[in-house]
Structure formats: C-alpha cells, structure tokens
Design an enzyme around this catalytic site. Structure first.
Site, short mmCIF file in Angstrom:
data_model
loop_
_atom_site.label_atom_id
_atom_site.label_comp_id
_atom_site.label_asym_id
_atom_site.label_seq_id
_atom_site.Cartn_x
_atom_site.Cartn_y
_atom_site.Cartn_z
N TRP A 162 0.74 -1.29 0.05
CA TRP A 162 0.00 0.03 0.05
C TRP A 162 0.87 1.07 -0.01
O TRP A 162 0.32 2.36 -0.21
CB TRP A 162 -1.00 0.04 1.17
CG TRP A 162 -0.24 -0.32 2.51
CD1 TRP A 162 -0.19 -1.46 3.18
CD2 TRP A 162 0.67 0.43 3.17
NE1 TRP A 162 0.60 -1.54 4.49
CE2 TRP A 162 1.12 -0.35 4.38
CE3 TRP A 162 1.15 1.82 3.28
CZ2 TRP A 162 1.97 0.43 5.27
CZ3 TRP A 162 1.74 2.25 4.08
CH2 TRP A 162 2.26 1.50 5.30
N ASN A 163 2.04 1.36 0.42
CA ASN A 163 2.72 2.41 0.33
C ASN A 163 3.48 3.04 -0.77
O ASN A 163 3.09 4.46 -0.90
CB ASN A 163 4.33 2.11 1.42
CG ASN A 163 5.13 1.38 0.65
OD1 ASN A 163 4.79 0.48 -0.25
ND2 ASN A 163 6.31 1.33 1.21
N LYS A 186 -2.49 -8.55 -7.66
CA LYS A 186 -3.17 -8.49 -6.41
C LYS A 186 -2.63 -7.20 -5.56
O LYS A 186 -1.85 -7.29 -4.92
CB LYS A 186 -3.30 -9.82 -5.40
CG LYS A 186 -4.27 -9.35 -4.44
CD LYS A 186 -4.10 -10.19 -2.95
CE LYS A 186 -3.03 -9.45 -2.12
NZ LYS A 186 -3.42 -8.09 -1.42
N SER A 240 6.29 -7.18 3.18
CA SER A 240 7.24 -7.58 4.37
C SER A 240 7.87 -8.86 4.18
O SER A 240 7.41 -9.50 3.60
CB SER A 240 6.13 -7.63 5.66
OG SER A 240 5.34 -8.72 5.56
N GLU A 261 10.97 -8.05 -2.96
CA GLU A 261 11.45 -7.01 -2.48
C GLU A 261 10.70 -6.53 -0.98
O GLU A 261 9.58 -6.51 -1.00
CB GLU A 261 11.13 -5.75 -3.55
CG GLU A 261 11.96 -4.72 -3.40
CD GLU A 261 11.59 -3.58 -2.62
OE1 GLU A 261 11.65 -3.34 -1.64
OE2 GLU A 261 10.69 -2.80 -3.16
N CYS A 295 10.35 1.16 2.13
CA CYS A 295 11.14 0.34 2.25
C CYS A 295 12.70 0.83 2.15
O CYS A 295 13.52 0.12 2.83
CB CYS A 295 11.00 -0.95 1.49
SG CYS A 295 10.87 -0.58 -0.15
N GLU A 469 14.39 -4.99 -9.99
CA GLU A 469 13.55 -4.21 -10.90
C GLU A 469 14.04 -3.02 -11.52
O GLU A 469 14.87 -2.68 -10.82
CB GLU A 469 12.19 -4.06 -9.99
CG GLU A 469 11.50 -5.17 -9.25
CD GLU A 469 10.33 -5.02 -8.54
OE1 GLU A 469 10.40 -4.22 -7.64
OE2 GLU A 469 9.32 -5.47 -8.74
P1 ADP Z 1 2.29 -4.85 5.59
O1 ADP Z 1 2.37 -5.52 6.65
O2 ADP Z 1 2.85 -3.57 5.05
O3 ADP Z 1 0.84 -4.80 4.84
P2 ADP Z 1 2.36 -7.20 4.03
O4 ADP Z 1 3.62 -8.07 3.65
O5 ADP Z 1 1.30 -7.89 4.84
O6 ADP Z 1 2.98 -5.97 4.40
O7 ADP Z 1 1.47 -7.00 2.78
C1 ADP Z 1 2.03 -6.53 1.36
C2 ADP Z 1 1.02 -7.36 0.32
O8 ADP Z 1 1.18 -8.69 0.50
C3 ADP Z 1 -0.38 -7.09 0.47
O9 ADP Z 1 -1.00 -6.69 -0.75
C4 ADP Z 1 -1.14 -7.87 1.28
O10 ADP Z 1 -2.43 -8.09 1.16
C5 ADP Z 1 -0.28 -9.06 0.79
N1 ADP Z 1 -0.33 -10.15 1.67
C6 ADP Z 1 -0.08 -10.42 3.06
N2 ADP Z 1 -0.26 -11.56 3.51
C7 ADP Z 1 -0.29 -12.53 2.35
C8 ADP Z 1 -0.44 -13.87 2.01
N3 ADP Z 1 -0.27 -14.58 3.23
N4 ADP Z 1 -0.55 -14.25 0.85
C9 ADP Z 1 -0.48 -13.33 -0.18
N5 ADP Z 1 -0.38 -12.24 -0.14
C10 ADP Z 1 -0.32 -11.45 1.13
#
Ligand code: ADP
Length: 489
Positions: A162-163, A186, A240, A261, A295, A469
């Site tokens: 989202w950032n 997604k 993350s 990344e 990041c 990238e």
């Molecule tokens: P943050 O904690 O900063 O939101 P995330 O790594 O959780 O970072 O989120 C980054 C992206 O990964 C978002 O699009 C989130 O919906 C997606 N995401 C989080 N968990 C999962 C998962 N288990 N499988 C697929 N996508 C995921």
C-alpha cells in the site's frame, strides 16, 4: 456502495472503479466486499467487490488463455500499447494522484511524483521490449549452429503493498507485459482504487483482454491460488519479509520463479568530512517521505562523534518544523500513517526505547490532530539491541548514534539481517569507494538520498529479498532462455 461524504472529485470519474478487472471485464464479486478508508479522516471512501479463490483461479485461466496472443505480437505492437498506457498515466496524473492521496494519505505532491515515477517504468519497459535480444553463439562443432532465444516465462502474478500504490504495480507489470507475459495483480487491501484506475487506463491503451488483470480478495487465499495454479510461472512480491517467507515457501510447490522486494533497515552514515548541510537535507528526504513508510527509508543515522551533537540539534530543529496534516493540504509534509496498527506499533517501539533510556529530542507521540497522525520524532541514546534500531520502523521516527571511525561505522551499518538501501555522506574520494564497497546492501546512495529510477536496478540482498526491478536487467526475470541446437548444416 456509493461514495460517502469524502468524495473523489475527479476530472474523469470513470477512473474510479469498484470491481475486479479480469479478462477485459469489470466483474461482479462473489466474496465479501472490502471497505476502503481515508487514513486522513477515518471516513469510508467506498467499497470494492472481491473474489473467491475459485474466481481467482478462473482469472488465472483467462490469463493463461491470453498468453499465446500477447506473446505472438511483435515487440513493437506490445510497446505501442505500453507507451499509450504511459501517456494516459501522465494525462490523468492529477486524478491518479488524488485517488492515491485519498486512500493512502501521502501529500498530493508526493502522490503526483509517484505517478510520474511509476509511469516511467511503462515507458522504459516499452522500450526494453524491443531489445529483448537473443544470441547466436559460435558453435563448438562444425556443421552445427547454436542459438539462444529469450521467451516469455508465462503467466505472472504480482502482489503489491500500500505504500506506493501505483509505482510498485507498474514496476512489476510493465516488464511482464514487455516480455510478452500476461499478469494478474493483487494490490494491497488499503489501496485498491489506484490499482483499478491503472487497469482502466491499461484497457484504454489497448492492452488486450486477459493480459492485465486485477483481483481483489482474501490475501492468503489469493496467494495460495497463485502458488497452486500450474499456469503461474512467476511471482513478484513487494511487502514485508514475513509475508515474503510465506510466499517463497508456497512457490516451491510448482517451482515458480520469484522476485522478492522485502523490508529494509537502511543506515545513513555521516562522516566527519561530509557536506553537513547536504547531509541534513538528505536525511530529511530519505527518512520522512511518505511519513517514513518506505522500504528504502533511513532507519538509523550514524554520525561521526565530532559532529554528533550539532547534527542531532540541526536535524531535530528541521524535523520539528515539518508540517503534519491531511495530504490534500498543499502545506503538508507528513500525512497520516496507514492504519491504527501502524500507530500502535510505533508507540510500542518508542515506549520500549524510552524505558531503555533513549532520549527524545522532538516528537515522540501521536500528533494532537489525533486519528492516524504521529509526530515526526528524533531520538538518541538508543540501545543497539532495541527493536527501534533493529526492526524496520516504517514511520516518521529516526534514531541517531555516534561512531568513532570508518570501521566502526561499517560494522554498525552492516549489523542487520536486512540489505536493501544504505546511504552515506563523505567528500573523501577513497572513502567513497571503500564504504560503497563495504556496505552489504543492494543499493548505496553516496551523497544523495535519491536512489531509485527506472534506469537503475532496484532490490536487496539477505532478508530484503532477491531479484532486481528496473534497468535493462528488470525484464530478465520475466524471460526464459531457450537454447536451440541446429545440426546437419
Ligand atoms: P504490510 O504488513 O506492510 O501490509 P504485507 O507483507 O502484509 O505488508 O503486505 C504486502 C502485500 O502482501 C499486500 O498486498 C497484502 O495483502 C499481501 N499479503 C499479506 N499476506 C499475504 C499472504 N499470506 N498471501 C498473499 N498475499 C499476502
């Protein structure tokens, strides 16, 4: 659901979409709708429809079916469409920026900058698509010939954060499209409207049905659907390290190629020979953009002991003057954080550091505006074991620590599991090379906070992930080498 009292006032209202985009159609959801809030006000901006895992599978099927047609186009035919997509992003930059600020919170000028930066990847990879050359290798035996073709890897999947709700999407989808691969994206749950607006523009640019798809829904379910479908040959993820680990493990099932990344813990080293004012400006720029939710944001500042007091004082004064507010207000330097969990996490990290003896020079608590606003904060006397020093902060908080010499600075800077961005300021030519080579990070900014461009490789090492990238290398992850031996010549 209609938009609430926090309306998007757009020049082109058709950019505002509420449904997944699959196979060239805006399709009805078959799973619970998702509400999207404005982090600046807490008001609900609207809802988007979402898909079940079965529908995500059907979307992947559509991308698989679109592959032969997209792959068969000439590079020029693909690049013309991608250039048009780029041009449309620029044409609609104001609307796209507004959508971004409303759902993400960053100041409007930063949002606009991100649209231009994101669009630059569409242009760059449109150009690169025409240069995805193969090779003719001098054959090792008479009567034979040896060719290497570079072919699209197949259907690609992308999961974005989202950032940077626009740039991360274009940075992943443009090289895929350029290589001849359909892609299923997604986006993050907090910022789907930016992604859907980009899909609308991709459609207008003539990207064929099934080639650019946006699915919305439960993230783990979608991640599993991407991993389980045999047509998906490549996953690109930014987010993350925790989620990256899950996705990497899942990708093992179908041996999918992965680009990750992930998180960072960027050091910013100020040597005794630095241009002091430039280093202060650089620290502000590399830390407080997007309220620190970046990041490659500076996480730790290391200052030579002879400058430490003066540097801390000057930085704290500059930080105290940063204006916190709604990103739509042109005076705002720092918008809200993305959600309540972000505020809670930063508050907890600060409480721990304070209990451990840290000194706060400015800020230190939620902002008096309330909601998701947090005071920009400067801290010293941090224990290097503190989470605030070791973990990615992802907020407007910076810690400073003094060092004695170059060796100690490098040791402290490299003492992290992460390896994304790093920065240092020095005017000594020998040191510029020594330190750039001694930093264990994928990217180094020497005397500059600006380390990302479509023409440079972007990415990290260690727990910050792998793959690059942007640049001429950015398309490689989406192409396979095919070796062709020809005999009987
Ligand atoms: P943050 O904690 O900063 O939101 P995330 O790594 O959780 O970072 O989120 C980054 C992206 O990964 C978002 O699009 C989130 O919906 C997606 N995401 C989080 N968990 C999962 C998962 N288990 N499988 C697929 N996508 C995921």
């Amino acid at each position: 659901m209609p938009l609430s009292n926090d309306p998007f006032v757009l020049q082109d209202s058709r950019l505002l979409r509420h449904q997944p985009f699959v196979n060239g159609q805006w399709i009805d959801g078959d799973a619970p709708a998702l509400a999207v809030d404005n982090p600046a006000t807490g008001a609900c901006l609207g809802e988007v429809e979402t898909l079940s895992a079965a529908s995500v599978n059907a979307a992947i099927d559509a991308a698989r079916d679109a592959l032969p047609g997209w792959k068969a186009m000439t590079a020029r035919e693909r690049s013309v469409r991608m250039e048009r997509w780029h041009d449309l992003m620029l044409e609609h930059a104001d609307d796209l920026a507004r959508i971004m600020t409303l759902e993400q919170g960053k100041p409007l000028a930063e949002a606009r900058g991100e649209i231009l930066y994101g669009a630059s990847f569409a242009k760059w990879f449109a150009e690169e698509s025409r240069r995805a050359y193969g090779e003719i290798i001098p054959p090792p035996a008479r009567g034979r010939r040896l060719l290497v073709l570079r072919e699209p890897i197949g259907v690609c999947a992308a999961i974005t954060p989202w950032n940077f709700p626009c740039a991360m999407i274009v940075r992943k989808t443009a090289p895929a499209l350029a290589a001849g691969c359909p892609i299923i994206l997604k986006p993050a749950e907090s910022t789907p409207f930016s992604a859907l607006a980009l899909a609308e523009l991709a459609q207008r640019a003539g990207i064929p049905p099934g080639v650019f798809n946006v699915v919305l829904g439960n993230p783990p379910d979608i991640g599993k659907a991407f991993a389980a479908h045999p047509a998906v040959r490549k996953l690109s993820f930014t987010g993350s390290t925790r989620t990256g680990r899950v996705l990497l493990a899942q990708a093992a099932e179908q041996i999918q190629k992965v680009t990750l990344e992930l998180g960072g813990n960027a050091p910013f080293i100020v040597f005794e020979d630095a241009d002091f004012d430039a280093a202060i400006d650089g620290a502000i720029a590399a830390k407080f953009r997007n309220a620190g939710q970046v990041c490659v944001a500076v996480n730790r500042i290391l200052v030579h002991e002879t400058l430490f007091g003066r540097f801390t004082e000057c930085l704290a004064a500059r930080v105290a003057a940063l204006k916190v507010g709604n990103g739509l207000d042109p005076d705002t330097d720092i918008g809200p954080l993305i959600n309540a969990a972000a505020i809670e996490r930063i508050t907890a990290l600060l409480a721990e550091a304070k209990a451990d003896g840290a000194k706060i020079h400015t800020g230190g608590q939620p902002h008096k505006l309330g909601g998701l606003y947090f005071e920009p904060t400067v801290i010293t006397q941090i224990n290097p074991c503190a989470r605030l020093w070791r973990e990615e902060i992802f907020g407007p908080v910076i810690t400073l620590i003094p060092f004695r010499d170059e060796a100690e600075a490098l040791r402290l800077a490299n003492d992290t599991e992460y390896g994304l961005a790093s920065y240092f300021y020095s005017r000594d030519l020998g040191r510029l090379f020594r330190v750039a080579e001694g930093l264990h990070f994928g990217m180094v900014g020497a005397n500059t906070p600006a380390i990302s461009s479509e023409c440079a490789p972007f990415g990290g090492i260690k727990a910050s992930g792998f793959g690059r990238e942007g640049s001429s290398h950015g398309i490689d992850d989406y192409l396979e080498f095919k070796t062709v031996w020809i005999g009987g010549i």
